[in-house]
Every structure is written in structure tokens, then in C-alpha cells.
Design a protein around this motif. Structure first.
Motif, short mmCIF file in Angstrom:
data_model
loop_
_atom_site.label_atom_id
_atom_site.label_comp_id
_atom_site.label_asym_id
_atom_site.label_seq_id
_atom_site.Cartn_x
_atom_site.Cartn_y
_atom_site.Cartn_z
N TYR A 199 17.21 46.02 13.29
CA TYR A 199 17.66 45.24 12.13
C TYR A 199 16.60 45.23 11.03
N ILE A 200 15.33 45.09 11.42
CA ILE A 200 14.25 45.09 10.43
C ILE A 200 14.22 46.43 9.69
N LYS A 201 14.34 47.52 10.41
CA LYS A 201 14.31 48.83 9.76
C LYS A 201 15.48 49.00 8.80
N ASN A 202 16.56 48.24 9.03
CA ASN A 202 17.70 48.25 8.12
C ASN A 202 17.59 47.17 7.04
N GLY A 203 16.49 46.41 7.05
CA GLY A 203 16.28 45.38 6.04
C GLY A 203 16.99 44.07 6.30
N ASN A 204 17.51 43.88 7.51
CA ASN A 204 18.24 42.65 7.86
C ASN A 204 17.30 41.72 8.63
N PHE A 205 16.52 40.93 7.92
CA PHE A 205 15.50 40.10 8.57
C PHE A 205 16.09 38.85 9.22
N LEU A 206 17.23 38.38 8.73
CA LEU A 206 17.83 37.19 9.33
C LEU A 206 18.28 37.47 10.76
N ASP A 207 19.06 38.54 10.95
CA ASP A 207 19.51 38.87 12.31
C ASP A 207 18.34 39.31 13.18
N ALA A 208 17.34 39.96 12.57
CA ALA A 208 16.14 40.34 13.33
C ALA A 208 15.44 39.08 13.83
N PHE A 209 15.31 38.09 12.97
CA PHE A 209 14.66 36.84 13.34
C PHE A 209 15.39 36.18 14.51
N LYS A 210 16.71 36.15 14.45
CA LYS A 210 17.49 35.54 15.54
C LYS A 210 17.25 36.28 16.85
N ASP A 211 17.22 37.61 16.78
CA ASP A 211 17.00 38.39 18.01
C ASP A 211 15.60 38.17 18.57
N PHE A 212 14.59 38.14 17.72
CA PHE A 212 13.23 37.94 18.19
C PHE A 212 13.07 36.57 18.84
N VAL A 213 13.71 35.55 18.27
CA VAL A 213 13.65 34.20 18.86
C VAL A 213 14.27 34.20 20.25
N LYS A 225 2.11 43.30 23.55
CA LYS A 225 2.57 44.62 23.15
C LYS A 225 3.73 44.57 22.18
N VAL A 226 4.41 43.45 22.09
CA VAL A 226 5.53 43.30 21.14
C VAL A 226 5.29 42.04 20.32
N PRO A 227 4.32 42.06 19.42
CA PRO A 227 3.93 40.84 18.71
C PRO A 227 5.03 40.27 17.82
N GLU A 228 6.05 41.08 17.45
CA GLU A 228 7.15 40.54 16.67
C GLU A 228 7.79 39.35 17.39
N ILE A 229 7.89 39.47 18.72
CA ILE A 229 8.50 38.40 19.51
C ILE A 229 7.63 37.15 19.47
N TYR A 230 6.35 37.36 19.68
CA TYR A 230 5.42 36.23 19.69
C TYR A 230 5.45 35.49 18.35
N PHE A 231 5.36 36.24 17.25
CA PHE A 231 5.30 35.60 15.94
C PHE A 231 6.63 34.96 15.56
N ALA A 232 7.74 35.59 15.96
CA ALA A 232 9.04 34.98 15.68
C ALA A 232 9.17 33.65 16.41
N GLY A 233 8.71 33.61 17.65
CA GLY A 233 8.76 32.36 18.40
C GLY A 233 7.91 31.28 17.77
N GLN A 234 6.71 31.66 17.33
CA GLN A 234 5.82 30.68 16.68
C GLN A 234 6.42 30.18 15.36
N ILE A 235 6.96 31.11 14.57
CA ILE A 235 7.54 30.73 13.28
C ILE A 235 8.79 29.88 13.48
N ALA A 236 9.59 30.22 14.48
CA ALA A 236 10.77 29.40 14.76
C ALA A 236 10.38 27.98 15.11
N ASP A 237 9.26 27.82 15.83
CA ASP A 237 8.81 26.48 16.19
C ASP A 237 8.30 25.72 14.95
#
Length: 592
Positions: A199-213, A225-237
Motif C-alpha cells: 500500500y505504501i508503494k502505491n501511496g496509500n498510507f491510510l490502509d498501510a497504517f491500518k495494516d501495520f497496526v 527487522k520490520v520497523p514499519e510495524i513497530y513505528f505504526a504501533g507506537q504512533i497508533a498509541d
């Protein structure tokens, strides 16, 4: 009384079913010695090879499968399981050859198609991988777990091909299956993570954010190894009381920073040629511990004793247009353990010219406070777990692959906490241009970086500085002070993964490479170095460490010019299969 082979085989079957490998292996050895019929002997070799594979002893496993094939050249189980062992050893050409032979003997073996497709993915041969996975999906006779896994792996292949729409479609299809097995939680987490990346590579950050959370909810996903997940979780909090759209905007800012940092890591990654060596200087105490199979430790970068560590990076950033230290490491950043853990090495050659220098002995080869009295440990690329590129590290896909390889040889209980394979990076010395060709890896393909690109000291700054400026502007506009602190800490967590790769030019003679491992976890879970010294904890910070991969071992030792007990140490080391000698530089030699 003679051994009853039928009873031994039945017992071996029970031990295999219960995964009692240490008992199964010697029992298989006994069966091999007693069995005379070639087919049954080959079967015992395969059974023992599978047990070795589950223990991670892949060379022994491969040797047993080869013995089985000498006795029975068309043994499909030997080909299939040897191919899996080759995958684990990153020998993908041999793995593909074995799976192809298996398919010649049994053309409808979907397990072999699955595993060969994985091997093609690791070779970045996405076209052939897609063909193999499509072959499986075209078959009507497979269960939900197999189908879901195949959609997921084909999605990986489409990601490599940069066909993000098809990747999203496959991940979405994979997530439609209702799996009830023990690994379902990990499967869903990785599918969400990979779809989020597409989704990020397609420019869809909203759906990417939901998936990472969603992916962040699973604790077994290796977040280092997959920091996108870690940072999405922190930002969601941080943004839990706000709309998802606001969190999506913030994750875009952090992802741009992550992209800029990843490019620097790619260009500084040290990929040694076969038989290359790196050297590490240490005390005799540490040598003896490691020689007795003790773990090699990486220490937290925040507690390194050189006051210049990390400061050169601040200077480079300031010259490039942003005060990183003031903006993200300021007054609201109390001393905290860095997520980066470091081990320092020297690039060496076969003639000992780089690893046997007196100034290195004096600085790093000490023992009980006496210089040049320690040891130099030599790690060789061949036979040592140095990854060839960042994309070959154990990450989300490889972790899932270890659980989903469809064969009787699959490891049933992979070690979830096994440290990742070491990543080596070259040091950038300030005020010195370092042009360097670098290989085209999967991450660079995904980022669209041309293989002819060059690295020098200014190049990485533009993208990095721009992303930091945008983040600083956003954080400065944040009204909640606690949120400001948390957002700055996330920036520091990312920057700490690269800022210790920059040093002053007067260190350049060392030709240093560094292992850098990252851990985005609570430091209380990290081992603390034991000490008999009584210290005031308010004045002296504890030293935290990480243990490296179990196969991170040295094969040679040079003892310092001033080392004591050399006559006893050398034979003691040789008994442990370690080549040993003493430095040939007389202590006191004048060295430029």
C-alpha cells in the motif's frame, strides 16, 4: 541377544513424532549400522538427516541425504529435504536443483513447487517463483493453510517484481482464509505487514497504517527487522484518541525517514568476498569464554566509552542544514539506552598485514589493563554467519517460511528468540570522500536505486535532511508535550541505527567495520552485564548487551605481543579446532 530392527524402527518413529531429536539421532545411527537392505538403510539416513535439519545442523543433514541417494538414487524424500536444508544454508541454486529433481520423479508434488518457488524468491527470480506458486493455486486439491501460504508467497514475488496491485490482491486473498493452526497469528501479522508495504508503494498510507497496526499486535513478528510495524504501533498509541487519517499522515513522515536511513545502510553495508576476514581485538578472558562456546556479545551503543561516538553524525547533519542534536536529542531526551547494539571489527587480509598492527594492539588488544596482552579473533566470511546483503537476513518472510515449509523435515519448534544474523557496515570517516560501488539488492530494487549509483559523504544528506525537517516541523506543531517527547524518541530510535557509523577522520587507519543489531524492546528484557564491582547506579550506567547468532564463531586467534601463557593457550585452542599463533610484532616497535 540380537537387536530387533523392527522394534528399533518403531521406537525411532515414536521419537520422531515427539521431536526427541537427541535420542533419535543415535538410534538412527544404530539402525543404519544393522540394516542390510538398501531401501531401509536409505530410509534411516533420511530420518536422521531430517533430525539434523530440525536441530539446525544442515551440513550433517545434507551428508545424510546424500548417503540415502547413493543407496537409492530416486529417493524423493531425500531430494525434497536436502533442498530444504540448502535453502536454510542460503545455497539456493542447489536447492532449486534438488526440488527440480524431485518434481521429475513426482510431477504433482505441491510441496516441491512451494519450496522451489521460495528458493526462486530468494534469488530474486520472481517470474519463475510466480510460475511455481500459480501451479499450486491452479490445483484444486489443497487445504486452506497451503492455499493461504501460497497466496502470501506469491505476493512476496509480486513485491519483488514491483507489481504492487497484484501483491495487494494476493495478500487480501490470503487474509480471507480462517486458519486455526498454531501459526495463524504469525501468518496474519506478516500478511498485514506485507500488504501495508505494498500500500505504501502505491501511496496509500491510510490502509498501510491500518495494516501495520494489525501486524503490530503479534509479539512474535521480529520488529527490529520490520520497523514499519513497530513505528505504526507506537504512533497508533500516541494518536489513539484521534482520527486514523492523522496517524496515517504521521506514518508517512516516519516512513520517508526510514527510506532515507535504509539507503545509507545499503550503501555502507559490508559484503565481504568469500574467504575474506575481519578481526576483533579483545582480552584473554573473553577469548577463553568464546572458545568454550560462550556467546559473542554486542554492547549498547549508548554506553560506548568513546565520547566522540555519535557526535560526528550530529556535525555532518548540522553542516547539511539541520541541528539534529538540538531538535531531537535536546533537554526532553534524558539518558536512555539506544536500540542499537554494536561490535567493532577491522577489515583484514590473508597476510595478517591489517590485523597485526601494534597501534591496534595498544588500543584494543588489552588484558587486565596491560596493552598488547590480549587476543585478536579472526572471523572468516566462509563458514561464519555474515549475511551477504541486508535482504538475506532472517526477517518476517524467512521466519514464516521456517514454519510453513511443507515437508516432514520442517522444524517444528524454531527458536523464536534466536538472534538475527549479524549485519556488517563500513564506517564513514568525516572529511573524506569514499566512492564505493555497491551491489543491487532487493531493498534497492524496491526503492528504485540504480546499481551504478555511487556513495560519498554528501550524497545521503539531502533526502535524510529533508525528511528530518518535515518531521521536526510536525513535532514542533504538536500541542501535547507528552506526544512531542514520544515522537522525538521515535526519531532518535531510527537515527541511532546509523549515527554510530560515522567517525572522525583520525580513526580512518583502523578500516573499521561494525556489526549493528537493533532491538526495539523494553531494555529490562535485555541482559545486563554482571559485575563484582560495587558502583553507584546514579553515577554509573549499567551495560546492556545482546548475544549474537549462535553460529557467529571465529576460526583463528593471534595472541598479542605481550600476551602471557602463550605456550599453554595455543595447544588449548587447537584442541578446540581453533588455529592459534602469537603476533610477530616485537612490543615497543615504532609504528607510524
Amino acid at each position: 541377544m540380537s537387536e530387533n530392527l523392527d522394534d528399533l524402527k518403531q521406537k525411532a518413529k515414536q521419537l520422531a513424532a515427539n521431536n526427541r531429536l537427541d535420542e533419535l539421532i543415535p538410534l538412527c545411527t544404530k539402525i543404519i549400522g544393522l540394516e542390510q537392505e538398501p531401501h531401509e538403510k536409505a530410509r534411516a539416513y533420511v530420518q536422521r538427516g531430517i533430525a539434523y535439519g530440525k536441530k539446525g545442523e544442515y551440513d550433517q543433514a545434507i551428508a545424510d541425504f546424500a548417503k540415502a541417494l547413493e543407496l537409492e538414487p530416486n529417493n524423493v524424500s531425500a531430494y525434497l529435504n536436502r533442498g530444504i536444508a540448502y535453502i536454510e544454508k542460503n545455497d539456493h541454486d542447489q536447492a532449486i536443483a534438488d526440488f527440480t529433481k524431485d518434481l521429475e520423479l513426482e510431477p504433482n508434488n505441491m510441496f516441491a513447487y512451494r519450496n522451489r518457488g521460495l528458493a526462486y524468491i530468494y534469488k530474486c527470480d520472481h517470474g519463475k517463483a510466480i510460475e511455481d506458486f500459480t501451479k499450486i493455486l491452479d490445483e484444486q486439491h489443497h487445504d486452506d493453510t497451503e492455499a493461504a501460504g501460497t497466496y502470501l508467497f506469491r505476493g512476496f514475488a509480486y513485491i519483488i517484481k514491483s507489481d504492487y496491485d497484484k501483491a495487494i490482491a494476493d495478500y487480501t486473498k490470503a487474509l480471507e482464509f480462517e486458519l486455526n493452526n498454531a501459526n495463524a497469528h504469525l501468518f496474519y501479522a506478516i500478511a498485514h505487514r506485507e500488504r501495508g508495504f505494498a500500500y505504501i508503494k502505491n501511496g496509500n498510507f491510510l490502509d498501510a497504517f491500518k495494516d501495520f497496526v494489525e501486524a503490530n499486535k503479534d509479539e512474535q513478528v521480529p520488529k527490529s527487522k520490520v520497523p514499519e510495524i513497530y513505528f505504526a504501533g507506537q504512533i497508533a498509541d500516541i494518536y489513539k484518541e484521534r482520527a486514523e487519517e492523522e496517524g496515517a499522515k504521521v506514518i508517512e513522515l516516519y516512513f520517508r525517514l526510514l527510506e532515507a536511513i535504509s539507503e545509507i545502510q545499503e550503501k555502507q553495508f559490508y559484503s565481504p568476498q568469500p574467504n575474506a576476514e575481519v578481526a576483533h581485538y579483545t582480552s584473554l578472558h573473553t577469548l577463553k569464554s568464546l572458545a568454550d562456546k560462550g556467546p559473542f556479545r554486542l554492547y549498547n551503543a549508548a554506553y560506548m566509552n568513546d565520547p566522540e561516538e555519535g557526535r560526528v553524525f550530529f556535525d555532518i547533519m548540522k553542516e547539511s542544514g539541520i541541528d539534529v542534536q538540538e531538535g531531537f536529542y535536546g533537554d526532553d531526551a534524558p539518558p536512555y539506552p539506544s536500540p542499537a547494539y554494536i561490535g567493532s571489527f577491522v577489515k583484514a587480509d590473508k597476510k595478517n598485514e591489517e590485523k597485526d598492527k601494534l597501534f591496534l594492539w595498544r588500543m584494543y588488544g588489552k588484558h587486565d589493563g596491560q596493552e598488547a596482552a590480549g587476543a585478536c579473533l579472526i572471523f572468516k566470511h566462509e563458514g561464519t554467519v555474515f549475511a551477504k546483503s541486508p535482504s538475506s537476513q532472517t526477517g518476517a518472510m524467512q521466519q514464516l517460511q521456517s514454519k510453513l515449509l511443507m515437508s516432514e523435515g520442517t522444524r517444528q519448534n524454531p527458536e523464536e528468540r534466536q538472534p538475527l544474523k549479524p549485519e556488517l557496515y563500513k564506517i564513514v570517516y568525516s572529511d573524506e570522500e569514499i566512492p564505493q560501488e555497491f551491489p543491487l539488492t532487493r531493498e534497492m530494487q524496491l526503492a528504485g536505486i540504480p546499481s551504478s549509483d555511487k556513495w560519498n559523504k554528501q550524497e545521503p544528506c539531502e533526502k535524510l535532511v529533508e525528511s528530518l525537517k518535515r518531521l521536526k516541523e510536525h513535532i514542533d506543531n504538536e500541542k501535547d508535550n507528552e506526544n512531542k517527547k514520544e515522537l522525538r524518541k521515535l526519531v532518535r530510535d531510527l537515527l541511532d541505527t546509523i549515527r554510530f557509523l560515522f567517525k572522525s577522520r583520525h580513526y580512518s587507519e583502523e578500516k573499521e567495520v561494525r556489526v549493528v543489531q537493533v532491538r526495539y524492546y523494553d531494555e529490562t528484557e535485555t541482559p545486563q552485564e554482571p559485575t563484582d564491582i560495587q558502583v553507584d547506579p546514579a553515577q554509573t550506567r549499567s551495560r546492556f548487551y545482546l548475544e549474537t547468532h549462535e553460529h557467529f564463531r571465529f576460526s583463528e586467534v593471534i595472541l598479542g605481543p605481550q600476551a602471557r601463557g602463550v605456550r599453554e593457550l595455543i595447544p588449548w585452542l587447537k584442541e578446540r579446532g581453533i588455529k592459534a599463533e602469537q603476533s610477530n610484532i616485537p612490543y615497543g616497535t615504532s609504528y607510524p
